[in-house]
Design an enzyme around this catalytic site. Structure first.
Site, PDB file in Angstrom:
ATOM      1  N   HIS A 157     109.351  95.730 119.256  1.00 26.94           N
ATOM      2  CA  HIS A 157     110.395  94.831 118.721  1.00 26.94           C
ATOM      3  C   HIS A 157     111.794  95.422 118.930  1.00 26.94           C
ATOM      4  O   HIS A 157     112.723  95.073 118.210  1.00 26.94           O
ATOM      5  CB  HIS A 157     110.190  94.547 117.228  1.00 26.94           C
ATOM      6  N   SER A 278     135.752  98.843 135.826  1.00 25.25           N
ATOM      7  CA  SER A 278     136.368  97.577 135.448  1.00 25.25           C
ATOM      8  C   SER A 278     137.785  97.552 136.000  1.00 25.25           C
ATOM      9  O   SER A 278     138.444  98.587 136.083  1.00 25.25           O
ATOM     10  CB  SER A 278     136.381  97.459 133.919  1.00 25.25           C
ATOM     11  N   LYS A 284     135.510 102.107 131.728  1.00 25.88           N
ATOM     12  CA  LYS A 284     134.200 101.460 131.874  1.00 25.88           C
ATOM     13  C   LYS A 284     133.362 102.021 133.007  1.00 25.88           C
ATOM     14  O   LYS A 284     133.871 102.416 134.048  1.00 25.88           O
ATOM     15  CB  LYS A 284     134.383  99.954 132.125  1.00 25.88           C
ATOM     16  N   GLU A 291     122.052  94.967 136.378  1.00 26.80           N
ATOM     17  CA  GLU A 291     122.284  93.578 135.958  1.00 26.80           C
ATOM     18  C   GLU A 291     121.922  92.595 137.072  1.00 26.80           C
ATOM     19  O   GLU A 291     121.369  91.521 136.829  1.00 26.80           O
ATOM     20  CB  GLU A 291     123.752  93.397 135.558  1.00 26.80           C
TER      21      GLU A 291
END
Ligand code: ARG
Length: 459
Positions: A157, A278, A284, A291
């Site tokens: 979970h 970024s 970043k 992704e």
């Protein structure tokens, strides 16, 4: 002008939009190698069977070789007016060798031709995917071996459940990839039969030798039924189904990399090789590759769904709908091979933050099961009772803001008087994983052995 390949009964050429919707050359051009290979096998068979002369067959074969090198060097310009790869090749062949070219299509149709070409293409693609998956497994097994004893939190979970080893977690993906390879292998087995010689759908009256062309093209045998041979695309669907499941597995791992590399978790670091910056936030480091693996799963599953829907309403035998089998499938196979390579690269690149992993592994009372197991083993309590007592100890520890192994003995004895100091050893995350020696369990010795077994298999 009407089409010179099939325009005999046509007085005029197609409307512009007809040509536009009908053309498949933009994507079936990728079949050029298979198309030429299959045509050469067909021509050799026609000659051997005395259906065309040896002289014509050799002209055809040489012409096809020339076309192959013209395509490979980018010299041949494909024409949309010629619809597809088959007619582009044949048209060029007639420019090169004259009337002999017109004999190549004896006892053949584009229906068996395209089915043959695409089976060959899919077979080569599946073989390439298998190699890529083996490399991905190797990267995982190597990393697993190196981190057989690295403790991390195991989740259910997405809540901290029990400590596991990082190597064990990675080996889970090795197993998934093994089953993925098995599915592709299985799909390949059924795909590897030759449609060539089925002609349009009914076979042919010419004395062809289908065994000969099947053998020349590396198929296991000719397909038994000519109608089936030109009508089914289950070989594409099976490969796409295998690809979808593989992509789903990769996507889950990619999702974990996204979670692990988030500063919220901070369990794993990717180097500059697999992160991007970024344009506005200088600090970043984004896990874009992970992704994109996650996202590309969408187009792969989409290709499977699209083709299932194309096929489900088609009466036998061939219908032009089936031309829609290639674009999505080619895109999906390409996307999947990118995903596998990117995942293998990330696996080699990523480094766990061992200290953070160890700390996180001990969070959330992750060794509570070990405490319950101790009560069962040492005090001979039924597990249910041990579970209840452990729950009360956890609640008390939580109240005191202590981890389990930090609980004073007296505080534990207040709940179960027979607990002794010996319990503490089992409550550390290292001892917890060390004890999980059951077959397939997370113990470092198990993981080292399994990683070695895989590395030997993958050599
Ligand atoms: N480009 C076609 C396809 O991919 C080749 C077969 C055409 N056959 C036909 N009867 N029009 O399906």
């Amino acid at each position: 002008m009407s089409n010179k390949m099939w325009g005999g009964r046509f007085a005029s050429g197609p409307d512009a939009i007809m040509e536009e919707i009908n053309a498949s050359i933009d994507f079936d051009r990728h079949l050029y190698r298979q198309d030429i290979q299959a045509s050469k096998a067909h021509a050799a068979m026609l000659a051997q069977q005395g259906i065309i002369t040896a002289d014509d067959a050799s002209k055809i074969s040489q012409g096809l070789d020339t076309i192959l090198s013209e395509i490979e060097s980018g010299k041949l310009e494909f024409r949309r007016a010629l619809e597809d790869i088959h007619m582009n090749v044949e048209s060029r062949l007639s420019e090169l060798v004259g009337p002999a070219a017109g004999r190549l299509h004896t006892a053949r149709s584009r229906n068996d031709q395209v089915a043959t070409d695409f089976r060959l293409w899919m077979r080569a693609s599946v073989d390439a995917l298998d190699l890529a998956l083996a490399d991905y497994q190797k990267a995982l097994a190597e990393k697993a071996f190196a981190h057989a004893g690295t403790v991390m939190p195991g989740f259910t979970h997405l809540q901290t459940a029990q400590p596991v080893t990082f190597g064990h977690h990675l080996l889970a993906y090795v197993e998934m990839a093994a089953r993925d390879r098995g599915r592709f292998k299985d799909a390949r087995l059924r795909a590897n039969e030759s449609p060539l010689g089925a002609a349009a759908l009914a076979g042919t009256g010419f004395p062809i030798d289908r065994e000969m062309t099947a053998l020349a093209l590396g198929f296991d045998r000719p397909m038994a039924n000519s109608i089936d041979a030109v009508s089914d695309r289950d070989f594409v669907l099976e490969a796409l189904a295998a690809a979808s499941i593989t992509a789903m597995h990769l996507s889950r791992f990619a999702e974990e990399i996204v979670i692990w590399t988030s500063p919220l978790a901070g369990l794993v670091k990717l180097s500059d090789k697999f992160t991007t910056g970024s344009s506005i936030m200088p600090q970043k480091r984004n896990p874009d590759a992970a992704e994109l693996v996650r996202a590309k799963t969408g187009r792969i599953v989409g290709a499977l769904t699209a083709l299932l829907i194309v096929m489900k309403g088609l009466p036998l035998a061939y219908a032009k709908d089936m031309q829609e089998d290639k674009e999505g499938a080619m895109d999906a196979i390409h996307a999947l091979s990118l995903c596998i390579a990117a995942m293998a690269g990330m696996v080699r690149d990523l480094e766990p933050d061992k200290a953070r992993m160890r700390a996180a592994a001990g969070d959330g009372y992750s060794t509570a099961t070990d405490l319950a197991d101790w009560l069962v083993r040492e005090l001979k309590l039924p597990f249910r009772e041990a579970h209840h007592i452990t729950g009360r100890i956890v609640a008390s520890a939580s109240e005191k803001n202590l981890l389990l192994h930090e609980m004073p003995l007296a505080a534990m004895q207040a709940i179960e008087p027979r607990i002794t100091e010996a319990v503490r050893a089992g409550l550390s995350v290292d001892n917890s994983v060390k004890g999980r020696v059951s077959q397939g369990g997370t113990a470092p010795d198990n993981v080292r052995r399994e990683a070695e077994r895989w590395l030997k298999l993958l050599k």
